[in-house]
Design an enzyme around this catalytic site. Structure first.
Site, PDB file in Angstrom:
ATOM      1  N   ASP A  60       2.305   4.126  42.273  1.00  0.00           N
ATOM      2  CA  ASP A  60       2.162   5.459  41.677  1.00  0.00           C
ATOM      3  C   ASP A  60       1.955   5.416  40.170  1.00  0.00           C
ATOM      4  OD1 ASP A  60       2.519   6.539  44.192  1.00  0.00           O
ATOM      5  OD2 ASP A  60       4.684   6.741  43.938  1.00  0.00           O
ATOM      6  N   HIS A  92      -3.051   8.403  46.247  1.00  0.00           N
ATOM      7  CA  HIS A  92      -3.730   8.212  44.960  1.00  0.00           C
ATOM      8  C   HIS A  92      -4.288   9.564  44.517  1.00  0.00           C
ATOM      9  CE1 HIS A  92      -4.401   3.585  45.527  1.00  0.00           C
ATOM     10  NE2 HIS A  92      -3.135   3.956  45.639  1.00  0.00           N
TER      11      HIS A  92
HETATM   12  P1  GDP Z   1      -1.386   6.088  42.225  1.00  0.00           P
HETATM   13  O1  GDP Z   1      -0.743   6.022  43.548  1.00  0.00           O
HETATM   14  O2  GDP Z   1      -1.191   4.843  41.415  1.00  0.00           O
HETATM   15  O3  GDP Z   1      -2.832   6.497  42.259  1.00  0.00           O
HETATM   16  O4  GDP Z   1      -0.608   7.239  41.420  1.00  0.00           O
HETATM   17  P2  GDP Z   1      -0.135   8.678  42.014  1.00  0.00           P
HETATM   18  O5  GDP Z   1      -1.324   9.548  42.135  1.00  0.00           O
HETATM   19  O6  GDP Z   1       0.717   8.508  43.205  1.00  0.00           O
HETATM   20  O7  GDP Z   1       0.851   9.145  40.881  1.00  0.00           O
HETATM   21  C1  GDP Z   1       0.418   9.375  39.591  1.00  0.00           C
HETATM   22  C2  GDP Z   1       0.708  10.834  39.222  1.00  0.00           C
HETATM   23  O8  GDP Z   1       0.569  10.990  37.828  1.00  0.00           O
HETATM   24  C3  GDP Z   1      -0.294  11.810  39.818  1.00  0.00           C
HETATM   25  O9  GDP Z   1       0.357  13.039  40.033  1.00  0.00           O
HETATM   26  C4  GDP Z   1      -1.353  11.957  38.731  1.00  0.00           C
HETATM   27  O10 GDP Z   1      -2.061  13.197  38.779  1.00  0.00           O
HETATM   28  C5  GDP Z   1      -0.489  11.891  37.509  1.00  0.00           C
HETATM   29  N1  GDP Z   1      -1.132  11.291  36.322  1.00  0.00           N
HETATM   30  C6  GDP Z   1      -1.948  10.209  36.239  1.00  0.00           C
HETATM   31  N2  GDP Z   1      -2.226   9.917  34.962  1.00  0.00           N
HETATM   32  C7  GDP Z   1      -1.572  10.846  34.208  1.00  0.00           C
HETATM   33  C8  GDP Z   1      -1.421  11.054  32.796  1.00  0.00           C
HETATM   34  O11 GDP Z   1      -1.957  10.320  31.970  1.00  0.00           O
HETATM   35  N3  GDP Z   1      -0.625  12.108  32.424  1.00  0.00           N
HETATM   36  C9  GDP Z   1      -0.004  12.933  33.315  1.00  0.00           C
HETATM   37  N4  GDP Z   1       0.757  13.912  32.850  1.00  0.00           N
HETATM   38  N5  GDP Z   1      -0.123  12.759  34.637  1.00  0.00           N
HETATM   39  C10 GDP Z   1      -0.881  11.718  35.077  1.00  0.00           C
HETATM   40  P1  IMO Z   2       0.587   4.075  46.022  1.00  0.00           P
HETATM   41  O1  IMO Z   2      -0.639   3.332  46.492  1.00  0.00           O
HETATM   42  C1  IMO Z   2       4.892   4.183  45.794  1.00  0.00           C
HETATM   43  C2  IMO Z   2       7.040   1.996  48.943  1.00  0.00           C
HETATM   44  C3  IMO Z   2       7.964   2.697  49.888  1.00  0.00           C
HETATM   45  C4  IMO Z   2       8.919   1.567  50.227  1.00  0.00           C
HETATM   46  C5  IMO Z   2       8.024   0.339  50.244  1.00  0.00           C
HETATM   47  C6  IMO Z   2       7.527  -0.054  51.620  1.00  0.00           C
HETATM   48  O2  IMO Z   2       0.389   5.548  46.007  1.00  0.00           O
HETATM   49  O3  IMO Z   2       1.083   3.496  44.750  1.00  0.00           O
HETATM   50  P2  IMO Z   2       5.713   0.922  53.310  1.00  0.00           P
HETATM   51  O4  IMO Z   2       5.497   2.311  53.834  1.00  0.00           O
HETATM   52  O5  IMO Z   2       4.547   0.375  52.549  1.00  0.00           O
HETATM   53  O6  IMO Z   2       6.204  -0.036  54.363  1.00  0.00           O
HETATM   54  O7  IMO Z   2       6.956   1.078  52.268  1.00  0.00           O
HETATM   55  O8  IMO Z   2       6.932   0.650  49.397  1.00  0.00           O
HETATM   56  N1  IMO Z   2       5.669   2.537  48.891  1.00  0.00           N
HETATM   57  C7  IMO Z   2       5.144   3.191  47.847  1.00  0.00           C
HETATM   58  N2  IMO Z   2       5.717   3.577  46.679  1.00  0.00           N
HETATM   59  N3  IMO Z   2       3.562   4.378  45.991  1.00  0.00           N
HETATM   60  C8  IMO Z   2       2.968   3.938  47.116  1.00  0.00           C
HETATM   61  O9  IMO Z   2       1.644   3.886  47.232  1.00  0.00           O
HETATM   62  C9  IMO Z   2       3.764   3.370  48.154  1.00  0.00           C
HETATM   63  N4  IMO Z   2       3.529   2.849  49.372  1.00  0.00           N
HETATM   64  C10 IMO Z   2       4.689   2.345  49.817  1.00  0.00           C
HETATM   65  O10 IMO Z   2       8.608   3.782  49.268  1.00  0.00           O
HETATM   66  O11 IMO Z   2       9.829   1.383  49.160  1.00  0.00           O
HETATM   67 MG    MG Z   3       0.669   7.037  44.697  1.00  0.00          MG
END
Ligand code: GDP
Ligand code: IMO
Ligand code: MG
Length: 427
Positions: free
Chosen positions: A13, A41
């Site tokens: 994340d 994502h």
């Molecule tokens: P990923 O799984 O690595 O793609 O990340 P996620 O989408 O799960 O989590 C990142 C969160 O942060 C999302 O809600 C994005 O919209 C938000 N986000 C990403 N970059 C920025 C930033 O530079 N500033 C803020 N405020 N939010 C961001």
């Molecule tokens: P993105 O791609 C954050 C975490 C789960 C758990 C561990 C194993 O959005 O960064 P799983 O379901 O893969 O067997 O869970 O990994 N986890 C994540 N945490 N972002 C994710 O995906 C995750 N995918 C799995 O919370 O600790």
């Molecule tokens: Mg994510």
């Protein structure tokens, strides 16, 4: 033209989706190289706000081929839902492809994920996303998995499915669960074939074509190094390798093609799921980071654990991944803080200080974080687009981290939208 791997440098994340969306303009191909619909994502662009689970984040560029690589596990039902959602919102998925070698995540994998998690006791629970990831990869390594390409050969599929269902039922019997009905599974496969057959390809010729044309390829990782099966906080990890070395294998290209490895890290730290997390905050600052940063899981909606930036973890991430650069996201979330803190070392129970490497989970749980404080900037950065526009203390914070990690930070996120990015040309 080189391939660029984009990988999570923390616990997932980090904002990989938004970075891929940002860098995908002009790329010939974006490949998701591991994981499945455990990913969430987030991409915010002119089409709206999207939470992509299995589809690569380059999908918003119609001329870019988006490939679900062989290292992924694919849930055909959730993938279909995602495709329909994108199409309904005006995003074409005509250029979405699935490797015939990617594994199929079956309904019984999802159920087994839940059953396994129930069986784990107390602090051994992993807190998985319950998407079936662990059981699907277990079947893959046990050589009992079904691959997406199997859908294209009915007689082969029949034989493979019989064997896979028999294995699933041996497991279910041991857990006291009702057996899986093979006919229902075949119906599911028939639906998956009808919906997805045209997208299932051998990616090798496609990859060769793009590489021979010297075009740019992005390899999109899921999750981050701390949840890597080998290099993360085992057993509180996922069942695949989000680190860059797996990008070549999981995307299906020669390893020499990868010239850049871009790590993505937040300006602080978050995690969902269990296991030790250095510099985790259980106080008002943690709650503030969660609220300001909207730190709730994109897939499960769970509140994310929040903490200050862990520099030891980041240095480890840079080394393990061979990171050539770092993108820092969510700098704007720190805008209101009078003081910003960073974990710069782990004091081990024997008094030794670790600054470079993350120990195994049992030892990591015992460390005391060594913290350093920085003056905050208490100014709004969300409108900044160039490094010079950032407040001085913010520039110093970023520069200090780049120096300590030993790689440049060319992109800094100051908001979730595509254009909310500070480009830092460096020295
Ligand atoms: P990923 O799984 O690595 O793609 O990340 P996620 O989408 O799960 O989590 C990142 C969160 O942060 C999302 O809600 C994005 O919209 C938000 N986000 C990403 N970059 C920025 C930033 O530079 N500033 C803020 N405020 N939010 C961001
Ligand atoms: P993105 O791609 C954050 C975490 C789960 C758990 C561990 C194993 O959005 O960064 P799983 O379901 O893969 O067997 O869970 O990994 N986890 C994540 N945490 N972002 C994710 O995906 C995750 N995918 C799995 O919370 O600790
Ligand atoms: Mg994510």
């Amino acid at each position: 033209m080189p391939a660029t791997a984009i990988v999570g440098a923390q616990f997932g994340d980090e904002g990989k989706g938004r970075i891929v969306d940002y860098l995908a303009r002009g790329a010939a191909m974006v490949v998701r190289f591991q994981g499945g619909s455990n990913a969430g994502h987030t991409v915010v662009n002119e089409f709206g706000t999207f939470k992509l689970h299995g589809i690569p984040s380059g999908i918003f560029f119609p001329d870019t081929r988006n490939v679900i690589g062989s290292g992924c596990v694919v849930n055909p039902e959730t993938l279909q839902e995602e495709i329909e959602d994108l199409e309904a919102r005006g995003v074409s998925t005509d250029n979405l492809w699935i490797s015939s070698r990617a594994h199929m995540l079956m309904p019984y994998h999802r159920e087994a994920d839940g059953l396994e998690e129930e069986m784990r006791s107390g602090d051994q629970k992993i807190g998985t996303t319950r998407q079936g990831i662990g059981p699907a990869y277990s079947d893959k390594t046990a050589r009992e998995g079904l691959r997406m390409g199997d859908l294209l050969n009915s007689s082969w599929l029949e034989v493979r499915l019989e064997s896979a269902v028999a294995r699933a039922n041996r497991y279910r019997q041991s857990m006291g669960a009702a057996p899986v009905d093979p006919d229902r599974m075949m119906d599911m496969c028939d639906r998956a074939r009808t919906a997805l057959a045209d997208r299932i390809v051998d990616t090798v010729p496609m990859m060769k074509e793009v590489l021979n044309a010297d075009s740019h390829i992005l390899l999109e990782g899921q999750l981050g190094v701390m949840r890597d099966l080998d290099w993360g906080i085992y057993p509180f990890v996922t069942s695949s390798n989000p680190t860059s070395a797996f990008a070549a294998a999981g995307a299906g290209l020669p390893i020499q093609a990868i010239r850049r490895v871009v790590g993505v890290a937040k300006a602080y730290n978050t995690a969902v799921g269990t296991g030790p997390m250095p510099a985790e905050l259980h106080d008002e600052n943690g709650a503030r980071l969660r609220e300001i940063g909207h730190e709730y899981g994109a897939t499960t909606g769970r509140p994310r654990r929040c903490g200050w930036l862990d520099l030891v973890g980041l240095r480890y991430a840079a080394w393990v991944n061979g990171m050539t650069e770092l993108c820092m996201t969510k700098l704007d979330v720190l805008d209101g803080f009078k003081t910003v803190r960073v974990c710069t070392g782990y004091r081990m129970p024997d008094g030794r200080v670790e600054r470079d490497s993350v120990p195994a989970a049992a030892d990591l749980a015992e460390i005391t974080p060594i913290m350093e404080s920085f003056p905050g900037w208490e100014e709004d950065t969300t409108g900044c687009r160039s490094f010079d526009e950032l407040p001085r203390n913010a520039r110093e914070y970023v520069t200090w981290i780049a120096d300590r990690v030993g790689i440049p930070i060319p992109y800094i996120g100051v908001g979730p939208a595509r254009e909310q990015m500070v480009v830092n040309p460096g020295d």
